[in-house]
Write a protein that holds these residues in place. Structure first.
Motif, PDB file in Angstrom:
ATOM      1  N   SER A   1      -6.735   0.421  -4.329  1.00 63.02           N
ATOM      2  CA  SER A   1      -6.355   0.987  -3.038  1.00 63.02           C
ATOM      3  C   SER A   1      -7.623   1.508  -2.373  1.00 63.02           C
ATOM      4  O   SER A   1      -8.483   2.121  -3.026  1.00 63.02           O
ATOM      5  CB  SER A   1      -5.326   2.107  -3.198  1.00 63.02           C
ATOM      6  OG  SER A   1      -5.857   3.185  -3.942  1.00 63.02           O
TER       7      SER A   1
ATOM      8  N   ALA B   1      -6.055  -0.064   3.149  1.00 61.69           N
ATOM      9  CA  ALA B   1      -5.816  -1.394   2.585  1.00 61.69           C
ATOM     10  C   ALA B   1      -5.572  -1.300   1.089  1.00 61.69           C
ATOM     11  O   ALA B   1      -6.013  -0.363   0.416  1.00 61.69           O
ATOM     12  CB  ALA B   1      -7.003  -2.313   2.853  1.00 61.69           C
ATOM     13  N   ASP B   2      -4.878  -2.315   0.582  1.00 61.84           N
ATOM     14  CA  ASP B   2      -4.835  -2.613  -0.844  1.00 61.84           C
ATOM     15  C   ASP B   2      -5.572  -3.936  -1.043  1.00 61.84           C
ATOM     16  O   ASP B   2      -5.427  -4.857  -0.225  1.00 61.84           O
ATOM     17  CB  ASP B   2      -3.402  -2.751  -1.353  1.00 61.84           C
ATOM     18  CG  ASP B   2      -2.747  -1.400  -1.599  1.00 61.84           C
ATOM     19  OD1 ASP B   2      -3.464  -0.381  -1.617  1.00 61.84           O
ATOM     20  OD2 ASP B   2      -1.518  -1.375  -1.793  1.00 61.84           O
ATOM     21  N   GLU B   3      -6.361  -4.017  -2.109  1.00 59.70           N
ATOM     22  CA  GLU B   3      -7.096  -5.242  -2.400  1.00 59.70           C
ATOM     23  C   GLU B   3      -6.603  -5.784  -3.734  1.00 59.70           C
ATOM     24  O   GLU B   3      -6.837  -5.184  -4.787  1.00 59.70           O
ATOM     25  CB  GLU B   3      -8.607  -4.951  -2.425  1.00 59.70           C
ATOM     26  CG  GLU B   3      -9.453  -6.212  -2.448  1.00 59.70           C
ATOM     27  CD  GLU B   3     -10.882  -5.968  -1.978  1.00 59.70           C
ATOM     28  OE1 GLU B   3     -11.065  -5.549  -0.809  1.00 59.70           O
ATOM     29  OE2 GLU B   3     -11.800  -6.189  -2.790  1.00 59.70           O
TER      30      GLU B   3
ATOM     31  N   ARG C   1      -6.268  -8.964   0.927  1.00 63.48           N
ATOM     32  CA  ARG C   1      -6.039  -7.607   1.384  1.00 63.48           C
ATOM     33  C   ARG C   1      -4.714  -7.495   2.131  1.00 63.48           C
ATOM     34  O   ARG C   1      -4.349  -8.382   2.891  1.00 63.48           O
ATOM     35  CB  ARG C   1      -7.177  -7.147   2.291  1.00 63.48           C
ATOM     36  CG  ARG C   1      -8.402  -6.697   1.545  1.00 63.48           C
ATOM     37  CD  ARG C   1      -9.324  -5.950   2.478  1.00 63.48           C
ATOM     38  NE  ARG C   1     -10.453  -5.395   1.751  1.00 63.48           N
ATOM     39  CZ  ARG C   1     -11.405  -4.672   2.298  1.00 63.48           C
ATOM     40  NH1 ARG C   1     -11.369  -4.420   3.603  1.00 63.48           N
ATOM     41  NH2 ARG C   1     -12.397  -4.195   1.579  1.00 63.48           N
ATOM     42  N   THR C   2      -4.055  -6.347   1.934  1.00 63.73           N
ATOM     43  CA  THR C   2      -2.851  -6.025   2.699  1.00 63.73           C
ATOM     44  C   THR C   2      -3.004  -4.612   3.237  1.00 63.73           C
ATOM     45  O   THR C   2      -3.725  -3.779   2.674  1.00 63.73           O
ATOM     46  CB  THR C   2      -1.584  -6.104   1.823  1.00 63.73           C
ATOM     47  OG1 THR C   2      -1.706  -5.188   0.727  1.00 63.73           O
ATOM     48  CG2 THR C   2      -1.394  -7.512   1.283  1.00 63.73           C
ATOM     49  N   ASN C   3      -2.318  -4.328   4.344  1.00 65.52           N
ATOM     50  CA  ASN C   3      -2.322  -2.966   4.873  1.00 65.52           C
ATOM     51  C   ASN C   3      -1.296  -2.126   4.100  1.00 65.52           C
ATOM     52  O   ASN C   3      -0.575  -2.660   3.239  1.00 65.52           O
ATOM     53  CB  ASN C   3      -2.066  -2.962   6.382  1.00 65.52           C
ATOM     54  CG  ASN C   3      -0.697  -3.531   6.745  1.00 65.52           C
ATOM     55  OD1 ASN C   3       0.223  -3.573   5.930  1.00 65.52           O
ATOM     56  ND2 ASN C   3      -0.548  -3.958   7.990  1.00 65.52           N
TER      57      ASN C   3
ATOM     58  N   THR D   1      -4.045  -8.700   5.695  1.00 68.79           N
ATOM     59  CA  THR D   1      -5.042  -8.311   6.690  1.00 68.79           C
ATOM     60  C   THR D   1      -6.381  -9.003   6.493  1.00 68.79           C
ATOM     61  O   THR D   1      -7.238  -8.904   7.373  1.00 68.79           O
ATOM     62  CB  THR D   1      -5.290  -6.793   6.669  1.00 68.79           C
ATOM     63  OG1 THR D   1      -5.730  -6.406   5.353  1.00 68.79           O
ATOM     64  CG2 THR D   1      -4.025  -6.034   7.016  1.00 68.79           C
TER      65      THR D   1
ATOM     66  N   ALA E   1     -11.216 -10.737   8.227  1.00 65.62           N
ATOM     67  CA  ALA E   1     -10.607  -9.463   8.602  1.00 65.62           C
ATOM     68  C   ALA E   1     -10.334  -9.461  10.098  1.00 65.62           C
ATOM     69  O   ALA E   1     -11.214  -9.805  10.888  1.00 65.62           O
ATOM     70  CB  ALA E   1     -11.523  -8.293   8.233  1.00 65.62           C
TER      71      ALA E   1
ATOM     72  N   SER F   1     -15.342  -3.597   0.106  1.00 61.09           N
ATOM     73  CA  SER F   1     -14.753  -4.188  -1.092  1.00 61.09           C
ATOM     74  C   SER F   1     -15.481  -3.717  -2.350  1.00 61.09           C
ATOM     75  O   SER F   1     -16.718  -3.662  -2.382  1.00 61.09           O
ATOM     76  CB  SER F   1     -14.810  -5.716  -1.023  1.00 61.09           C
ATOM     77  OG  SER F   1     -14.387  -6.279  -2.271  1.00 61.09           O
TER      78      SER F   1
ATOM     79  N   ASP G   1     -15.908  -2.693   8.532  1.00 62.43           N
ATOM     80  CA  ASP G   1     -14.537  -2.881   9.017  1.00 62.43           C
ATOM     81  C   ASP G   1     -14.383  -2.220  10.384  1.00 62.43           C
ATOM     82  O   ASP G   1     -15.096  -1.273  10.697  1.00 62.43           O
ATOM     83  CB  ASP G   1     -13.558  -2.237   8.024  1.00 62.43           C
ATOM     84  CG  ASP G   1     -13.514  -2.989   6.703  1.00 62.43           C
ATOM     85  OD1 ASP G   1     -13.673  -4.216   6.726  1.00 62.43           O
ATOM     86  OD2 ASP G   1     -13.328  -2.341   5.660  1.00 62.43           O
TER      87      ASP G   1
END
Length: 204
Positions: free
Chosen positions: A7, A18-20, A37-39, A45, A65, A104, A133
């Protein structure tokens, strides 16, 4: 092949962004890390794909991104092409730098592979291209890295060696700690390891 989930949050106000979801492994040419990646709501995302050679240099980097894309590699320093969301404009860049960095966790592992520090060594200065970002804008930053200590802990899967690094931003003097085991970041500013399905890889 470690796989799991980090996270990511703002290191100052701790706002999650984000979650990676990642997997990584050493290979015949070096090491590779791929992630989606997700938000916080779970929507996609972006993505990360980083491959290093056996000396820790970036063979290939591809980031996505907010519709932006960056492709880069180690070439006369580091070289990259950044493409806008419409795909109609691409800008090239080149800096006499050692590697790339960003939010990351892959970039922290990449630095340890490049520097190969020992606890007795003095701090090493590096110049990096940070891809910030949310639009992957490049900027050049200078850091120093030092390996403060290396400790081995017993686990159910055998001994686990954890390295504690001190990273200093040379423009501000701000220092922070990074804890890494093999090719997994255990703790760093803005990064929490939430899930790990298999033990970290061991580098020879």
């Amino acid at each position: 092949m470690p796989r799991g989930r980090y996270s990511l949050h703002d290191p100052h106000d701790h706002t999650p962004f984000a979650d990676e979801h990642f997997q990584c492994a050493p290979g015949p040419s070096g090491w590779r890390y791929v992630a989606q990646r997700t938000n916080p709501s779970g929507d996609p995302t972006g993505s990360v794909d980083l491959a290093l050679d056996e000396l820790g240099r970036p063979l290939r980097l591809e980031l996505h991104a907010a519709g932006w894309q960056v492709r880069g590699a180690a070439l006369d320093g580091v070289t990259w092409v950044r493409t806008d969301p419409t795909g109609t404009h691409a800008t090239e860049g080149n800096v006499r730098a050692h590697a790339f960095t960003g939010t990351s966790p892959a970039f922290l592992i990449a630095m340890t592979r490049l520097l190969r520090l020992t606890p007795s060594a003095s701090a090493t200065r590096v110049r990096l291209v940070a891809l910030t970002d949310p639009v992957l804008a490049p900027r050049t930053v200078d850091q120093s890295w030092a390996l403060l200590k290396r400790e081995t802990h017993g686990t159910d899967n055998g001994p686990l060696t954890v390295d504690e690094y001190q990273v200093t931003a040379l423009d501000t003097g701000e220092r922070h700690a990074v804890h890494i085991a093999g090719d997994v970041v255990l703790a760093a500013p803005g990064i929490e390891l939430e899930d790990l399905a298999s033990p970290p890889s061991t580098f020879t």
